[in-house]
Design an enzyme around this catalytic site. Structure first.
Site, PDB file in Angstrom:
ATOM      1  CD  GLU A   1      -2.915  -1.316   0.251  1.00 50.30           C
ATOM      2  OE1 GLU A   1      -3.093  -0.353  -0.522  1.00 50.30           O
ATOM      3  OE2 GLU A   1      -3.557  -2.380   0.173  1.00 50.30           O
TER       4      GLU A   1
ATOM      5  CB  CYS B   1     -10.207  -3.659 -19.058  1.00 49.88           C
ATOM      6  SG  CYS B   1     -11.829  -2.900 -19.270  1.00 49.88           S
TER       7      CYS B   1
ATOM      8  CB  CYS C   1      -8.865  -0.344 -20.611  1.00 46.64           C
ATOM      9  SG  CYS C   1     -10.402  -0.066 -21.509  1.00 46.64           S
TER      10      CYS C   1
ATOM     11  CG  HIS D   1     -14.257  -0.125 -21.489  1.00 47.94           C
ATOM     12  ND1 HIS D   1     -13.515  -1.145 -22.019  1.00 47.94           N
ATOM     13  CD2 HIS D   1     -15.284   0.108 -22.359  1.00 47.94           C
ATOM     14  CE1 HIS D   1     -14.085  -1.531 -23.166  1.00 47.94           C
ATOM     15  NE2 HIS D   1     -15.141  -0.786 -23.388  1.00 47.94           N
TER      16      HIS D   1
HETATM   17 ZN   LIG Z   1     -11.800  -1.935 -21.383  1.00 48.16          ZN
END
Ligand SMILES: [Zn+2]
Length: 171
Positions: free
Chosen positions: A58, A115, A152, A155
């Site tokens: 993290e 994605c 991605c 999107h």
């Molecule tokens: Zn995508």
């Protein structure tokens, strides 16, 4: 080999003071917060026994000063430091830790997530309780009911434009 493992105090998904991998391995971890002096902490630990490696999970939550201190751990204490974290938040902005790690690291390794369309997922969508994406608000929400999905860039933009992830997943 003795490795010191750190994780952000902010992250309590897996219980306090533990780093877990998705394949089921876990390790106890020291917690760091914005006030932790990592160089002093590591220097003090080194007095009891040699440290061969420092791992920070993290690491997007590190401050500029902490990233610089970790570079001192490498340069002055001669201990390799591995940091694992996210590059950007749900707004597409760099985290402070990521920003300075990108600037100071000797080596960058990109771990690829995919994605739903098969392209490289380089962005993170934040979805509210009803599954609607939004890109405003605080960078870190503790104890909220939101969900994060790696997508991605194309999107990411489309989901925000249409206000729905489901609406674009069929396309
Ligand atoms: Zn995508």
């Amino acid at each position: 080999m003795r490795t010191l493992v750190y994780t952000a105090e902010i992250d309590n998904r897996f219980g306090v003071g533990k780093v877990s991998s998705r394949i089921g391995l876990s390790s106890p971890a020291r917690l760091y917060n914005p006030t932790t002096d990592l160089l002093a902490d590591i220097r003090a630990e080194q007095k009891s026994a040699p440290i061969h490696c420092v791992l920070v999970d993290e690491s997007q939550f590190l401050s500029k000063e902490q990233v610089y201190a970790l570079s001192d751990v490498v340069d002055e204490l001669d201990i390799p430091v591995l940091c694992y974290g996210l590059r950007t938040d749900f707004r597409g902005e760099l985290f402070s830790g990521s920003q300075y790690l990108l600037a100071l690291s000797d080596k960058l390794v990109e771990l690829k997530t995919i994605c739903f369309c098969g392209r490289k997922a380089s962005m993170v969508l934040r979805l509210d309780q009803e599954g609607r994406p939004y890109n405003e608000g605080e960078q870190v929400v503790i104890g909220g009911n939101e969900r994060y999905v790696s997508v991605c860039r194309k999107h990411y933009k489309e989901a925000l434009l249409k206000g729905s992830l489901q609406a674009i997943q069929g396309n």
